[in-house]
Design a protein around this motif. Structure first.
Motif, PDB file in Angstrom:
ATOM      1  N   TRP A 830       0.641  -1.461   0.129  1.00 14.46           N
ATOM      2  CA  TRP A 830       0.023  -0.001  -0.151  1.00 14.46           C
ATOM      3  C   TRP A 830       1.055   1.112   0.063  1.00 14.46           C
ATOM      4  CZ3 TRP A 830      -5.095   0.476  -0.628  1.00 14.46           C
ATOM      5  CH2 TRP A 830      -5.925   1.741  -0.341  1.00 14.46           C
ATOM      6  N   ASN A 831       2.094   1.209   0.613  1.00 17.84           N
ATOM      7  CA  ASN A 831       2.882   2.375   0.874  1.00 17.84           C
ATOM      8  C   ASN A 831       3.669   2.617  -0.514  1.00 17.84           C
ATOM      9  OD1 ASN A 831       2.035   3.139   3.266  1.00 17.84           O
ATOM     10  ND2 ASN A 831       3.518   1.639   4.596  1.00 17.84           N
ATOM     11  N   GLU A 832       4.014   1.385  -1.060  1.00 16.83           N
ATOM     12  CA  GLU A 832       4.818   1.488  -2.228  1.00 16.83           C
ATOM     13  C   GLU A 832       3.974   1.679  -3.597  1.00 16.83           C
ATOM     14  OE1 GLU A 832       6.705  -2.365  -2.723  1.00 16.83           O
ATOM     15  OE2 GLU A 832       8.172  -1.637  -0.844  1.00 16.83           O
ATOM     16  N   PHE A 833       2.844   1.312  -3.714  1.00 17.02           N
ATOM     17  CA  PHE A 833       2.122   1.565  -4.923  1.00 17.02           C
ATOM     18  C   PHE A 833       1.762   3.058  -5.063  1.00 17.02           C
ATOM     19  CE2 PHE A 833       0.370  -2.988  -4.917  1.00 17.02           C
ATOM     20  CZ  PHE A 833       1.750  -3.540  -5.406  1.00 17.02           C
ATOM     21  N   GLU A 834       1.936   3.744  -6.146  1.00 16.24           N
ATOM     22  CA  GLU A 834       1.593   5.191  -6.274  1.00 16.24           C
ATOM     23  C   GLU A 834       0.490   5.389  -7.153  1.00 16.24           C
ATOM     24  OE1 GLU A 834       4.367   4.941 -10.560  1.00 16.24           O
ATOM     25  OE2 GLU A 834       5.053   6.092  -8.870  1.00 16.24           O
ATOM     26  N   TRP A 835      -0.232   4.330  -7.735  1.00 13.60           N
ATOM     27  CA  TRP A 835      -1.368   4.804  -8.577  1.00 13.60           C
ATOM     28  C   TRP A 835      -2.634   4.373  -7.461  1.00 13.60           C
ATOM     29  CZ3 TRP A 835      -1.400   7.834 -12.542  1.00 13.60           C
ATOM     30  CH2 TRP A 835      -0.116   7.863 -13.323  1.00 13.60           C
ATOM     31  N   GLU A 836      -3.436   5.489  -7.359  1.00  9.84           N
ATOM     32  CA  GLU A 836      -4.490   5.325  -6.534  1.00  9.84           C
ATOM     33  C   GLU A 836      -5.924   5.775  -7.463  1.00  9.84           C
ATOM     34  OE1 GLU A 836      -6.483   7.235  -2.458  1.00  9.84           O
ATOM     35  OE2 GLU A 836      -4.591   6.293  -2.280  1.00  9.84           O
ATOM     36  N   ASP A 889      -0.433  -6.936  -8.507  1.00  7.68           N
ATOM     37  CA  ASP A 889      -1.215  -6.721  -7.389  1.00  7.68           C
ATOM     38  C   ASP A 889      -2.180  -5.959  -7.332  1.00  7.68           C
ATOM     39  OD1 ASP A 889       0.324  -9.081  -5.510  1.00  7.68           O
ATOM     40  OD2 ASP A 889       1.905  -7.721  -6.093  1.00  7.68           O
ATOM     41  N   ALA A 890      -3.207  -5.848  -6.954  1.00  8.63           N
ATOM     42  CA  ALA A 890      -4.391  -4.920  -6.772  1.00  8.63           C
ATOM     43  C   ALA A 890      -4.811  -5.050  -5.259  1.00  8.63           C
ATOM     44  CB  ALA A 890      -5.573  -5.420  -7.672  1.00  8.63           C
ATOM     45  N   LEU A 891      -4.820  -3.855  -4.571  1.00  9.90           N
ATOM     46  CA  LEU A 891      -5.176  -3.639  -3.148  1.00  9.90           C
ATOM     47  C   LEU A 891      -6.508  -2.626  -3.194  1.00  9.90           C
ATOM     48  CD1 LEU A 891      -1.737  -2.709  -1.707  1.00  9.90           C
ATOM     49  CD2 LEU A 891      -2.754  -5.155  -1.994  1.00  9.90           C
ATOM     50  N   ALA A 892      -7.313  -2.792  -2.185  1.00  8.37           N
ATOM     51  CA  ALA A 892      -8.622  -2.053  -2.148  1.00  8.37           C
ATOM     52  C   ALA A 892      -8.747  -1.770  -0.574  1.00  8.37           C
ATOM     53  CB  ALA A 892      -9.649  -2.655  -2.902  1.00  8.37           C
ATOM     54  N   ARG A 909     -10.961   2.726  -1.967  1.00  8.94           N
ATOM     55  CA  ARG A 909      -9.830   3.215  -2.503  1.00  8.94           C
ATOM     56  C   ARG A 909      -8.790   2.126  -3.242  1.00  8.94           C
ATOM     57  NH1 ARG A 909      -7.154   5.902   2.502  1.00  8.94           N
ATOM     58  NH2 ARG A 909      -5.148   6.448   0.859  1.00  8.94           N
ATOM     59  N   ILE A 910      -8.597   2.318  -4.327  1.00 10.62           N
ATOM     60  CA  ILE A 910      -7.947   1.137  -4.950  1.00 10.62           C
ATOM     61  C   ILE A 910      -6.479   1.481  -5.332  1.00 10.62           C
ATOM     62  CG2 ILE A 910      -7.819  -0.263  -7.175  1.00 10.62           C
ATOM     63  CD1 ILE A 910     -11.054   0.189  -7.358  1.00 10.62           C
ATOM     64  N   ARG A 911      -5.477   0.722  -4.992  1.00 13.67           N
ATOM     65  CA  ARG A 911      -4.161   0.931  -5.610  1.00 13.67           C
ATOM     66  C   ARG A 911      -3.307   0.063  -6.380  1.00 13.67           C
ATOM     67  NH1 ARG A 911      -0.970   4.304  -0.637  1.00 13.67           N
ATOM     68  NH2 ARG A 911      -2.317   6.032  -0.489  1.00 13.67           N
ATOM     69  N   SER A 912      -2.686   0.075  -7.179  1.00 11.97           N
ATOM     70  CA  SER A 912      -1.865  -0.919  -7.908  1.00 11.97           C
ATOM     71  C   SER A 912      -0.624  -0.147  -8.295  1.00 11.97           C
ATOM     72  CB  SER A 912      -2.749  -1.288  -8.966  1.00 11.97           C
ATOM     73  OG  SER A 912      -3.106  -0.238  -9.936  1.00 11.97           O
ATOM     74  N   LYS A 913       0.387  -0.952  -8.847  1.00 11.14           N
ATOM     75  CA  LYS A 913       1.661  -0.425  -9.318  1.00 11.14           C
ATOM     76  C   LYS A 913       1.592   0.062 -10.674  1.00 11.14           C
ATOM     77  CE  LYS A 913       5.184  -2.831  -8.362  1.00 11.14           C
ATOM     78  NZ  LYS A 913       6.207  -3.983  -8.415  1.00 11.14           N
ATOM     79  N   GLY A 914       0.533  -0.265 -11.528  1.00  9.99           N
ATOM     80  CA  GLY A 914       0.174   0.344 -12.638  1.00  9.99           C
ATOM     81  C   GLY A 914      -1.090   1.174 -12.784  1.00  9.99           C
ATOM     82  N   GLN A 915      -1.159   1.961 -13.556  1.00 14.52           N
ATOM     83  CA  GLN A 915      -2.549   2.726 -13.519  1.00 14.52           C
ATOM     84  C   GLN A 915      -3.636   2.087 -14.076  1.00 14.52           C
ATOM     85  OE1 GLN A 915      -2.333   6.165 -16.143  1.00 14.52           O
ATOM     86  NE2 GLN A 915      -3.919   7.292 -15.321  1.00 14.52           N
ATOM     87  N   GLY A 916      -3.283   1.220 -15.174  1.00 11.58           N
ATOM     88  CA  GLY A 916      -4.398   0.703 -16.045  1.00 11.58           C
ATOM     89  C   GLY A 916      -5.164  -0.108 -15.029  1.00 11.58           C
ATOM     90  N   LEU A 917      -4.660  -1.032 -14.286  1.00 12.96           N
ATOM     91  CA  LEU A 917      -5.169  -1.910 -13.257  1.00 12.96           C
ATOM     92  C   LEU A 917      -6.343  -1.298 -12.326  1.00 12.96           C
ATOM     93  CD1 LEU A 917      -5.687  -4.984 -12.682  1.00 12.96           C
ATOM     94  CD2 LEU A 917      -3.723  -4.833 -10.946  1.00 12.96           C
ATOM     95  N   GLY A 922     -11.550  -0.022 -10.645  1.00 16.14           N
ATOM     96  CA  GLY A 922     -12.393   1.331 -10.730  1.00 16.14           C
ATOM     97  C   GLY A 922     -13.793   1.260 -11.245  1.00 16.14           C
ATOM     98  N   ASP A 923     -13.590   0.727 -12.395  1.00 18.28           N
ATOM     99  CA  ASP A 923     -14.600   0.748 -13.313  1.00 18.28           C
ATOM    100  C   ASP A 923     -15.711  -0.446 -12.863  1.00 18.28           C
ATOM    101  OD1 ASP A 923     -13.813   2.848 -14.784  1.00 18.28           O
ATOM    102  OD2 ASP A 923     -12.910   1.432 -16.397  1.00 18.28           O
TER     103      ASP A 923
END
Length: 939
Positions: A830-836, A889-892, A909-917, A922-923
Motif C-alpha cells: 500500500w505504501n509502495e504503490f503510487e497509483w490510486e 497486485d491489486a489492493l483496495a 480506494r484502489i491501489r496498484s503498481k500500474g495505472q491501468g489496473l 475502479g470501473d
C-alpha cells in the motif's frame, strides 16, 4: 528423440502473387530475387495453396543454384510440396529431386551433407527414401562429426518410417556407438539406440564407467534410466547405484539431473537426503540466481513429498544466505522455516541472529528488506518453539531502535504474541521493552509498546516501572505551562544572541565601563538548552500525533484499573489517578494551543475525555470498566491469534488426501498408458479423460454481436479467454444475393493487447456462412479494446466495401483472482504503490454486508479483514486483495457507513503498481450497484 520443426516468418501479408508471377521471377531473377520469391512461395503454400504447377520451375531454375541460403529454402520446399499426383502415385518429377538429394549426400561440403541429412528426418515417403539409404550408410563414416551426427538421426528416421529399408539399423547404430569418439555423435547414437533396442542400450550402460563419459551422453543415460525404471522395477536398485555415482560429477547440469532422477527412482530417506544435499550444494556454489532458485524449489518439493526426512539439512540451507540476491535469501529462509525442528532450532536461531547482526554494518541494497525477512523468520520460530523465545526477544529488542518502522512494528507484533503465549516470561520481557523504548523514534512502534505495557503489567512492580517510564518521558506537566515557560526562555536567549551577534566586542555598560563575564553564565545557557531536548512521548504529542495520545490515555487507565484490582494501596492508587488525569487534561489543553504542529482531532479528544471521565466519576461501575479495558481487548487479541493459527493450519492441510481416495499402483498399470512420475508431473490419461465437458449453452453468454442485422454482412464473435491470450471465433453470414469476393476480417487493439494472426481472405456464397479465428495476446490485466472491420471487393476491381465492427471489450475479471497476503505485506504494498483510484459510494443496498458481498463478487477480490462486520454495527472497514494472472497486485480499502434509514455512503480506494489496473478495477466497483440496484458516484 524430439521432432524437428521449421519456423517460417511471413514478412508481408499485403503482397499477393499469382502462379505466373512466381514462374517469371524464378526464370529471370538472380539468386537474391529467387530467395525472396522462394520465401513468398513457401508462405503461400503454408496458407493452403499448394501450387503443384511450380514444381518443375523450381527444379529447373532453383535446384542448380549453389547458393547455400537458397538451397536451405529449397529443402523447405521439398518438405511441403505435393509428391503424389491425383491417382496417389509418385510424381515423375520427384525422380529428379531424388537424384539431386543423392548428389547433395555425396557433396564434398560437410554443411550441405549435414543439412541434407537433417532434411531426411522430415521425409516420410518410403519410395523416396529407398534410393537414399546407401548414401546415408556411407555418411556414417564421414570424416566430419557434423555429418556423422546427422547421419545417425537420418538412419533412425528412415527405420521408423519403414523397417524393411534398413532392417539392421539397431546393429548398425550399436557398432557406430562402439567405435565413435566424438561426444555429440555418441550421444545421438545412444538416444537412437535407446528408442530402437532397449536391451542393447542397457548392456552398453552396464559396460561403461559413467563418471568417465562426456556430459552429453551422461544426460542421455540419465533420461534412459528415468524412463526405463518406471516399467522395470526389478532394475531400480541397480539404477539407483548408477545415478548416485553421477552425483559427484564436476558438471553441475548433470549433477542436477542425477539428483532429480534419484528423487524419482526412490522415496527412501537415504536417496532423498542425497538428492537434497546435492541441490543444496548447487544452490551454494552456483553463481546464477535462476539456478539457485530452481535448486531451492526442488528442495521444497522434496520436503513436501517426504515430510520430516530433510530436517538434517536445515542448517546447510542457511549457507545460501551468503547470496546477494534477496529472492534467493527469502526462498532459503522459507525452506529453512519448514525444516526447522526441536532438534536444530537452537542452532538455526543462532545463525539467524548472526545474520541479523551482520545487517547492522552492511551497506548492501535492500538491507532493510533482508533484515525484515530475518525478523519475520525469527518471529515464526520463536512462536513455535518456547525454548528460544527469551533469547530471541532480547536480541530483537536491542535492535529495535536501529530498525525501520516496518521492521520494528514486526518486532512489536512478535513481542505481543510471545508475551501472550508464555505468561512466565512477561515480567522479564516488560523490563527489557521499557529499556528498549529509549531508542524508539516511531510513533507506531511506541503505540504498540504502550498497549503491551497496559495489557500485561499485572504485578505492582511492573505497573510502577511502566508508570515511571511514562512519567519521565512526558516531562514537566502541565505541558502547556512548561512549553510557555521554555519558549519564554528561548525568546530571551534569542534577544541576547542578537545583541551579541551585532556587537562582537566587549560589552560596555551605561557608565562606560566594561562588563565582566563568567564561565558560570555559559554553563547556565547549556543547562537551559538541555531542557529543550524533548523525550519521545512529549515529541509525539507536540508533533500532533493525538492518536498516540489517546492510546497513552487508555494505557494509563488500564494501569490504574490493574493496580486497583491487584493492590490494596489506596494512597498509591489515588496518587496515580490524579497524575493520570493531570496528564490527560494537559494533553487536551496543549492540543488546542498553538504549540502543536496540528490541532487535536475530535475522535482523539472524545477518547481522552472519556478516559478522564472514567477515572474522575466514582459512581462508574468498576466491574464494567475492568471488563472493557482489561478483559475484552486481550480476548480480542487472543481470537486474532487463534484465527491466524487456524489459517496457517488450513494452508498446511491443503495437500492432505481423503481417506477413501483411489490409490494408483504404478506396477499394475499398463505399459502403454501415460505414467505419472514426480519429475514431470504429467496428467494421467484417466484424469484427462474424466475432465467435465464444457457446457455449450454457457458459450451464449460470451457471444458478442459485431454488426447489425441490416448490414450486408452479419458477424458475431465467441470470445474464449485462455491464460495469456484471447481467441475470437467469428461467424460471418452473407445476407446478400451475390458472392462476396476476397472478404477479409481485420482486427486492431487498444491497450496491452496484440493481434497474433490475421484471418485469410475468402469468398462467401450468397446467404453463405463462414467462420474465421484470430488470437489476441494479452500481456496485462488492464482494460483492452478490440476493434476492426470487414472488407470485401465491390463490383469493380478498384472498389471495396468496408463494414465497421462493434468494439469488443476484454473483461479483466477473467485475469483477476482472489488472493491472500499478510497484513504486513498489504501495508508494505500500500505504501509502495503510487497509483490510486478513489470511488465514492452511495448505495441503497439494505445492509453493509450485502454491499461487501456484492463488491467481492463483482471485483473478484478477497477480504483480508476477518470479522469486518460485527453485529449490527453501522460502520465497516475492510482491506481487499487480488492478484492478476500476470503477477500484478491489486489492493483496495473499503470504508463505508450506514445511517438508520439512509443510504450506504463512503468510499473505495484502489491501489496498484500500474495505472491501468487501478482504473479497470475502479470501473468494476462503479458497476456494483448498477447490477444489484442503487447508485455509485465516481470521484
Amino acid at each position: 528423440m524430439s521432432a524437428a520443426y521449421s519456423l517460417v516468418y511471413e514478412p508481408s501479408t499485403a503482397i499477393k502473387w499469382t502462379v505466373n508471377e512466381f514462374k517469371t521471377q524464378l526464370e529471370k531473377g538472380d539468386d537474391e530475387s529467387k530467395l525472396i520469391t522462394m520465401r513468398n512461395i513457401l508462405v503461400t503454400m503454408i496458407n493452403s495453396n499448394p501450387m503443384p504447377e511450380l514444381l518443375m520451375h523450381v527444379i529447373r531454375y532453383v535446384m542448380p543454384s549453389k547458393n547455400k541460403d537458397l538451397k536451405k529454402l529449397l529443402y523447405f520446399y521439398w518438405e511441403i510440396c505435393e509428391k503424389y499426383d491425383s491417382d496417389g502415385k509418385l510424381r515423375h518429377e520427384m525422380i529428379l529431386v531424388c537424384n539431386a538429394i543423392q548428389r547433395d549426400l555425396q557433396h564434398p561440403n560437410e554443411f550441405i551433407r549435414g543439412n541434407t541429412l537433417r532434411f531426411l528426418n522430415k521425409l516420410k515417403e518410403p519410395e523416396l527414401l529407398e534410393t537414399l539409404v546407401p548414401n546415408c550408410r556411407v555418411c556414417l563414416e564421414h570424416r566430419h562429426a557434423y555429418v556423422r551426427k546427422n547421419a545417425v538421426f537420418a538412419i533412425y528416421s528412415i527405420y521408423k518410417v519403414s523397417e524393411h529399408l534398413i532392417p539392421d539399423a539397431p546393429e548398425l547404430i550399436m557398432d557406430f556407438l562402439n567405435v565413435e569418439s566424438d561426444a555429440t555423435c555418441r550421444r545421438n547414437a545412444f538416444v537412437c539406440l535407446s528408442n530402437l533396442n532397449r536391451e542393447a542400450s542397457l548392456r552398453y550402460i552396464q559396460e561403461q564407467v559413467l563418471e568417465a563419459l562426456d556430459p552429453l551422453i551422461q544426460f542421455a543415460i540419465i533420461e534412459f534410466i528415468r524412463k526405463d525404471a518406471l516399467y522395470y522395477s526389478d532394475l531400480r536398485s541397480q539404477y539407483l547405484q548408477l545415478v548416485t555415482s553421477l552425483l559427484d560429477t564436476t558438471n553441475t547440469a548433470v549433477a542436477y539431473e542425477a539428483a532429480a532422477t534419484l528423487s524419482v527412482l526412490s522415496s527412501s530417506p537415504t536417496a532423498v537426503k542425497n538428492a537434497a544435499s546435492k541441490f543444496v550444494e548447487i544452490a551454494i556454489k552456483e553463481s546464477d540466481i535462476n539456478v539457485k532458485l530452481i535448486a531451492l524449489e526442488r528442495i521444497l518439493e522434496l520436503h513436501t513429498d517426504n515430510e520430516g526426512v530433510l530436517d538434517d539439512i536445515c542448517l546447510d540451507i542457511l549457507k545460501v544466505l551468503s547470496s546477494p540476491s534477496i529472492e534467493v535469501r527469502n526462498k532459503a529462509l522459507e525452506i529453512g522455516l519448514k525444516l526447522v525442528s526441536s532438534k536444530n532450532v537452537e542452532d538455526f536461531s543462532k545463525l539467524l541472529k548472526k545474520e541479523l547482526q551482520k545487517t547492522s554494518s552492511s551497506n548492501e541494497d535492500k538491507t532493510n528488506e533482508y533484515r525484515q525477512a530475518l525478523i519475520s523468520a525469527i518471529h515464526s520460530i520463536a512462536i513455535k518453539f518456547h525454548e528460544i523465545a527469551v533469547s530471541v526477544v532480547d536480541l530483537l529488542l536491542e535492535f529495535m531502535g536501529e530498525l525501520s518502522t516496518t521492521a520494528a512494528t514486526e518486532v512489536i507484533t512478535f513481542v505481543k504474541q510471545v508475551i501472550e503465549k508464555y505468561p512466565d516470561l512477561r515480567s522479564s520481557i516488560l523490563q527489557k521493552l521499557i529499556a528498549a523504548l529509549a531508542n524508539v523514534k516511531s510513533g507506531k512502534v511506541y503505540r504498540g509498546s504502550l498497549w503491551i505495557l497496559g495489557e500485561y503489567s499485572f504485578d505492582e512492580s511492573d505497573i510502577q516501572a511502566a508508570w515511571k517510564h511514562i512519567k519521565s518521558n512526558i516531562g514537566d506537566v502541565p505541558i502547556l505551562a512548561s512549553e510557555k515557560k521554555l519558549n519564554g526562555i528561548e525568546d530571551e536567549e534569542g534577544e541576547e544572541k542578537t545583541e551579541s551577534t551585532e556587537s562582537k566586542g566587549p560589552k560596555i555598560l551605561a557608565d562606560g565601563t566594561y562588563a565582566t563575564e563568567s564561565a558560570f553564565d555559559e554553563s547556565a545557557v547549556a543547562t537551559k538548552a538541555a531542557k529543550h531536548i524533548k523525550t519521545p512521548i512529549r515529541s509525539f504529542i507536540l508533533d500532533g500525533d493525538f492518536y498516540f495520545a489517546s492510546v497513552l490515555s487508555a494505557a494509563l487507565v488500564k494501569l490504574i484499573l490493574r493496580l486497583n484490582k491487584n493492590s490494596e494501596r489506596k494512597d498509591l492508587l489515588n496518587a496515580l489517578k490524579a497524575e493520570a488525569m493531570l496528564i490527560m487534561v494537559s494533553i487536551l489543553r496543549v492540543g488546542e494551543s498553538s504549540f502543536v504542529k496540528k490541532k487535536i482531532d475530535e475522535d482523539s479528544f472524545e477518547r481522552i475525555m472519556s478516559c478522564i471521565r472514567f477515572l474522575s466519576e466514582n459512581k462508574t461501575d468498576i466491574k464494567l470498566l475492568e471488563e472493557a479495558f482489561l478483559d475484552d481487548t486481550v480476548e480480542a487479541f487472543r481470537k486474532q491469534l487463534e484465527q491466524s493459527t487456524n489459517e496457517s493450519l488450513e494452508t498446511t492441510q491443503l495437500v492432505v488426501e481423503e481417506v477413501d481416495d483411489t490409490i494408483a499402483f504404478r506396477q499394475l498399470t499398463n505399459k502403454d498408458a501415460v505414467v505419472v512420475d514426480n519429475d514431470t508431473k504429467e496428467l494421467d490419461a484417466v484424469q484427462v479423460g474424466s475432465k467435465p465437458k464444457e457446457d455449450l449453452s454457457s458459450r451464449l453468454n460470451k457471444i458478442v454481436q459485431l454488426t447489425g442485422f441490416s448490414d450486408p454482412v452479419y458477424a458475431e464473435a465467441y470470445v474464449k479467454v485462455h491464460q495469456f491470450d484471447v481467441t475470437l471465433d467469428v461467424l460471418i453470414v452473407n445476407q446478400t444475393t451475390t458472392t462476396l469476393r476476397n472478404l477479409t476480417v481485420e482486427f486492431a487493439t487498444l491497450g496491452d493487447l496484440k493481434v497474433i494472426d490475421k484471418p485469410t481472405s475468402n469468398n462467401i456464397a450468397p446467404h453463405g456462412f463462414h467462420r474465421v479465428q484470430t488470437t489476441i495476446k494479452v500481456s496485462s490485466a488492464d482494460t483492452g479494446v478490440i476493434f476492426g472491420n470487414i472488407v470485401y471487393d465491390g463490383q469493380h476491381a478498384d472498389q471495396s466495401t468496408i463494414v465497421i465492427l462493434s468494439d469488443v471489450h476484454i473483461d479483466i475479471l477473467d485475469y483477476i483472482k482472489p488472493a491472500t497476503c499478510t497484513e504486513a505485506q498489504f501495508r508494505k504494498m500500500w505504501n509502495e504503490f503510487e497509483w490510486e483510484n478513489k470511488i465514492s459510494v452511495n448505495s441503497t443496498l439494505p445492509t453493509l454486508k450485502d454491499y461487501l458481498d456484492a463488491l467481492l463478487k463483482y471485483t473478484n477480490m478477497n477480504n483480508l479483514t476477518p470479522g469486518a462486520i460485527i453485529g449490527d454495527c453501522r460502520f465497516l472497514s475492510a482491506n481487499l486483495y487480488s492478484k492478476s494472472t500476470f503477477g500484478e497486485d491489486a489492493l483496495a480499502n473499503l470504508c463505508i457507513e450506514k445511517s438508520a434509514d439512509g443510504p450506504i455512503v463512503g468510499h473505495v480506494r484502489i491501489r496498484s503498481k500500474g495505472q491501468g489496473l487501478a482504473l479497470s478495477l475502479g470501473d468494476k466497483v462503479s458497476t456494483v450497484d448498477k447490477k444489484v440496484g442503487g447508485k455509485i458516484a465516481v470521484a
